[in-house]
Design a protein around this motif. Structure first.
Motif, PDB file in Angstrom:
ATOM      1  N   PRO A  20       3.921   3.388   8.429  1.00  0.00           N
ATOM      2  CA  PRO A  20       4.269   2.237   7.600  1.00  0.00           C
ATOM      3  C   PRO A  20       4.008   0.888   8.248  1.00  0.00           C
ATOM      4  O   PRO A  20       3.949  -0.121   7.557  1.00  0.00           O
ATOM      5  N   ARG A  21       3.882   0.861   9.569  1.00  0.00           N
ATOM      6  CA  ARG A  21       3.691  -0.443  10.217  1.00  0.00           C
ATOM      7  C   ARG A  21       2.482  -0.437  11.126  1.00  0.00           C
ATOM      8  O   ARG A  21       2.065   0.597  11.630  1.00  0.00           O
ATOM      9  N   ALA A  22       1.989  -1.648  11.358  1.00  0.00           N
ATOM     10  CA  ALA A  22       0.934  -1.825  12.353  1.00  0.00           C
ATOM     11  C   ALA A  22       1.542  -1.614  13.740  1.00  0.00           C
ATOM     12  O   ALA A  22       2.734  -1.825  13.954  1.00  0.00           O
ATOM     13  N   ALA A  23       0.742  -1.172  14.660  1.00  0.00           N
ATOM     14  CA  ALA A  23       1.182  -1.019  16.049  1.00  0.00           C
ATOM     15  C   ALA A  23       0.257  -1.834  16.933  1.00  0.00           C
ATOM     16  O   ALA A  23      -0.843  -2.196  16.526  1.00  0.00           O
ATOM     17  N   ARG A  24       0.731  -2.139  18.136  1.00  0.00           N
ATOM     18  CA  ARG A  24      -0.159  -2.820  19.088  1.00  0.00           C
ATOM     19  C   ARG A  24      -0.836  -1.762  19.935  1.00  0.00           C
ATOM     20  O   ARG A  24      -0.192  -0.917  20.530  1.00  0.00           O
ATOM     21  N   LEU A  25      -2.149  -1.802  19.941  1.00  0.00           N
ATOM     22  CA  LEU A  25      -2.902  -0.840  20.732  1.00  0.00           C
ATOM     23  C   LEU A  25      -3.958  -1.642  21.486  1.00  0.00           C
ATOM     24  O   LEU A  25      -4.744  -2.346  20.867  1.00  0.00           O
ATOM     25  N   HIS A  26      -3.948  -1.544  22.782  1.00  0.00           N
ATOM     26  CA  HIS A  26      -4.878  -2.326  23.598  1.00  0.00           C
ATOM     27  C   HIS A  26      -4.832  -3.802  23.199  1.00  0.00           C
ATOM     28  O   HIS A  26      -5.856  -4.458  23.056  1.00  0.00           O
TER      29      HIS A  26
ATOM     30  N   LEU B  95       5.475   6.784  16.506  1.00  0.00           N
ATOM     31  CA  LEU B  95       5.299   6.388  15.123  1.00  0.00           C
ATOM     32  C   LEU B  95       6.078   7.287  14.178  1.00  0.00           C
ATOM     33  O   LEU B  95       6.452   6.873  13.090  1.00  0.00           O
ATOM     34  N   GLU B  96       6.326   8.501  14.668  1.00  0.00           N
ATOM     35  CA  GLU B  96       6.984   9.479  13.802  1.00  0.00           C
ATOM     36  C   GLU B  96       8.328   8.956  13.311  1.00  0.00           C
ATOM     37  O   GLU B  96       8.725   9.142  12.166  1.00  0.00           O
ATOM     38  N   ALA B  97       9.015   8.247  14.223  1.00  0.00           N
ATOM     39  CA  ALA B  97      10.351   7.760  13.896  1.00  0.00           C
ATOM     40  C   ALA B  97      10.319   6.721  12.787  1.00  0.00           C
ATOM     41  O   ALA B  97      11.321   6.453  12.137  1.00  0.00           O
ATOM     42  N   GLN B  98       9.141   6.147  12.555  1.00  0.00           N
ATOM     43  CA  GLN B  98       9.077   5.071  11.565  1.00  0.00           C
ATOM     44  C   GLN B  98       8.740   5.580  10.166  1.00  0.00           C
ATOM     45  O   GLN B  98       8.601   4.794   9.240  1.00  0.00           O
TER      46      GLN B  98
ATOM     47  N   ALA C 123       0.833  -1.208   0.000  1.00  0.00           N
ATOM     48  CA  ALA C 123       0.000   0.000   0.000  1.00  0.00           C
ATOM     49  C   ALA C 123       0.865   1.255   0.000  1.00  0.00           C
ATOM     50  O   ALA C 123       0.564   2.231  -0.683  1.00  0.00           O
ATOM     51  N   ALA C 124       1.954   1.215   0.762  1.00  0.00           N
ATOM     52  CA  ALA C 124       2.821   2.391   0.851  1.00  0.00           C
ATOM     53  C   ALA C 124       3.540   2.659  -0.465  1.00  0.00           C
ATOM     54  O   ALA C 124       3.935   3.785  -0.749  1.00  0.00           O
TER      55      ALA C 124
ATOM     56  N   VAL D  50      -3.097  -2.754  15.091  1.00  0.00           N
ATOM     57  CA  VAL D  50      -3.882  -1.732  14.414  1.00  0.00           C
ATOM     58  C   VAL D  50      -3.018  -1.041  13.375  1.00  0.00           C
ATOM     59  O   VAL D  50      -1.799  -0.987  13.495  1.00  0.00           O
ATOM     60  N   THR D  51      -3.666  -0.553  12.339  1.00  0.00           N
ATOM     61  CA  THR D  51      -2.955   0.146  11.279  1.00  0.00           C
ATOM     62  C   THR D  51      -3.522   1.549  11.163  1.00  0.00           C
ATOM     63  O   THR D  51      -4.638   1.816  11.607  1.00  0.00           O
ATOM     64  N   PHE D  52      -2.753   2.453  10.576  1.00  0.00           N
ATOM     65  CA  PHE D  52      -3.116   3.874  10.567  1.00  0.00           C
ATOM     66  C   PHE D  52      -3.287   4.374   9.138  1.00  0.00           C
ATOM     67  O   PHE D  52      -2.406   4.193   8.308  1.00  0.00           O
ATOM     68  N   TRP D  53      -4.437   4.990   8.892  1.00  0.00           N
ATOM     69  CA  TRP D  53      -4.763   5.421   7.528  1.00  0.00           C
ATOM     70  C   TRP D  53      -5.294   6.842   7.560  1.00  0.00           C
ATOM     71  O   TRP D  53      -6.020   7.215   8.488  1.00  0.00           O
ATOM     72  N   PRO D  54      -4.968   7.635   6.536  1.00  0.00           N
ATOM     73  CA  PRO D  54      -5.583   8.964   6.459  1.00  0.00           C
ATOM     74  C   PRO D  54      -7.071   8.831   6.137  1.00  0.00           C
ATOM     75  O   PRO D  54      -7.515   7.796   5.641  1.00  0.00           O
TER      76      PRO D  54
END
Ligand SMILES: [Zn+2]
Lengths: 261, 100
Positions: free
Chosen positions: A28-34, B42-45, A15-16, A38-42
């Protein structure tokens, strides 16, 4: 069922790397949240569900063509379209008997094993979206339509991405005009799933479109069974299409007439 | 607020002082522009993205009639806005054409 983090990373990377086709993630990467990945999108503006005339058929076709023409990332998992169709049919069987189920199950049984997720798909593979519908487009920054949702990106038969619109058309839910706008835009942008220049696309689309029709009908009947109601008019159109399939032999792609330039 | 992807309701989280909307349905997360920059971890990535590939030239052509599979529904005419057909189209559009 949680997504495999490695597969998700490959899909996020795709996608990137495809701005103008796929909405690029905000991170660019998924993160662990709770405890969840999770992934971050505009934010993007979705297709208006209340206005069929504004549906971006040309953009959908052209975006798919560009996706299918992209280089196939080596680590991308297989496209799960046939497996998802098989899962829908398994759910229909588990839901118990229903008068609308037999024609759907007959149509399923007539499909080749690859389309039922029981064998690898023949033919060249391409980068596939894997779950195309009108909810998968948004207007991104700058107002251009983009594809979203990388969860089902995979390597497989690109005709599978055209199969849901093809099924809608075959079931009478999409007009010939809308279908032609979509298909022409796909061909005009060099999409590889169907032959160009007005050659019949159905030898390539027939089996995936049958499978998507069966899948959609199976999910609809499963819902109708759960709600203890008869299929509505639209759901019945899917069942009717499955019934018509049994009278018409599937056309394998090998029998397609040569695409002449 | 509704999720633009699956239309389930969104739930607001606060993380590092930044409001994050997460979908209760598909678990997608939506950030406004600028909010991401506030998430320093996340900014660092942030990585560099390659330039977009050149767009293939569009070659729109019209075909007089759409080819259809032998098991396809009978379509009356080619405009698709007529009686029986248009009715089903409106009924199906908002949900059938937007779901997996
Ligand atoms: Zn959602």
């Amino acid at each position: 069922m949680e997504t495999d983090p490695a597969d998700l990373a490959v899909r996020m990377d795709v996608a990137a790397r495809m701005p103008g086709v796929l909405l690029a993630p905000s991170a660019p990467r998924a993160a662990r949240l709770h405890g969840r990945l999770v992934t971050f999108w505009p934010h993007g503006t979705p297709v208006d569900r209340d206005d069929p005339d504004s549906a971006p058929w040309e953009a959908t076709g052209a975006l798919l063509a560009r996706l299918h023409a992209a280089p196939l990332p080596r680590l991308l998992p297989p496209m799960r379209g046939p497996a998802k169709a098989a899962r829908a049919v398994a759910r229909l069987r588990a839901a118990g008997p229903h008068p609308a189920a037999p024609p759907v199950l007959r149509a399923w049984a007539a499909l080749p094993s690859w389309a039922r997720g029981e064998a690898p798909a023949p033919g060249p593979r391409a980068l596939c979206h894997g779950d195309l519908h009108l909810g998968q487009l948004v207007r991104g920054p700058g107002g251009r339509w983009l594809l979203i949702d990388v969860d089902d990106l995979g390597a497989g038969d690109p005709a599978w991405d055209l199969a849901r619109p093809a099924a809608w058309f075959a079931c009478g839910l999409l007009s010939p005009g809308e279908w032609t706008r979509f298909l022409d835009a796909y061909r005009g942008a060099g999409g590889p799933a169907v032959p160009g220049n007005g050659a019949d696309p159905w030898p390539a689309l027939d089996i995936p479109a049958r499978a998507l029709t069966v899948q959609t009908a199976a999910l609809a009947i499963t819902k109708a069974v759960a709600a203890d109601r008869a299929p509505d008019e639209v759901e019945q159109a899917l069942v009717d299409a499955c019934a018509r399939m049994s009278g018409v032999e599937a056309r394998p792609p090998e029998l397609a007439p040569d695409a002449t330039k | 607020m509704q999720c633009p992807k699956c239309h389930a309701p969104m739930h607001t989280y606060n993380r590092n002082g930044v409001q994050i909307e997460q979908c209760n349905g598909c678990r997608g997360i939506f950030l406004d522009y600028g909010e991401l920059e506030s998430l320093t971890r996340l900014e660092a990535q942030w990585g560099q993205q390659p330039p977009p590939p050149p767009a293939p030239p569009a070659a729109p052509q019209g075909y007089p009639a759409a080819q259809a599979p032998a098991w396809g529904a009978p379509h009356g005419g080619h405009g698709g806005h007529g009686g029986h057909y248009g009715h089903k189209r409106h009924k199906s559009f908002g949900h059938m054409l937007f779901s997996s």
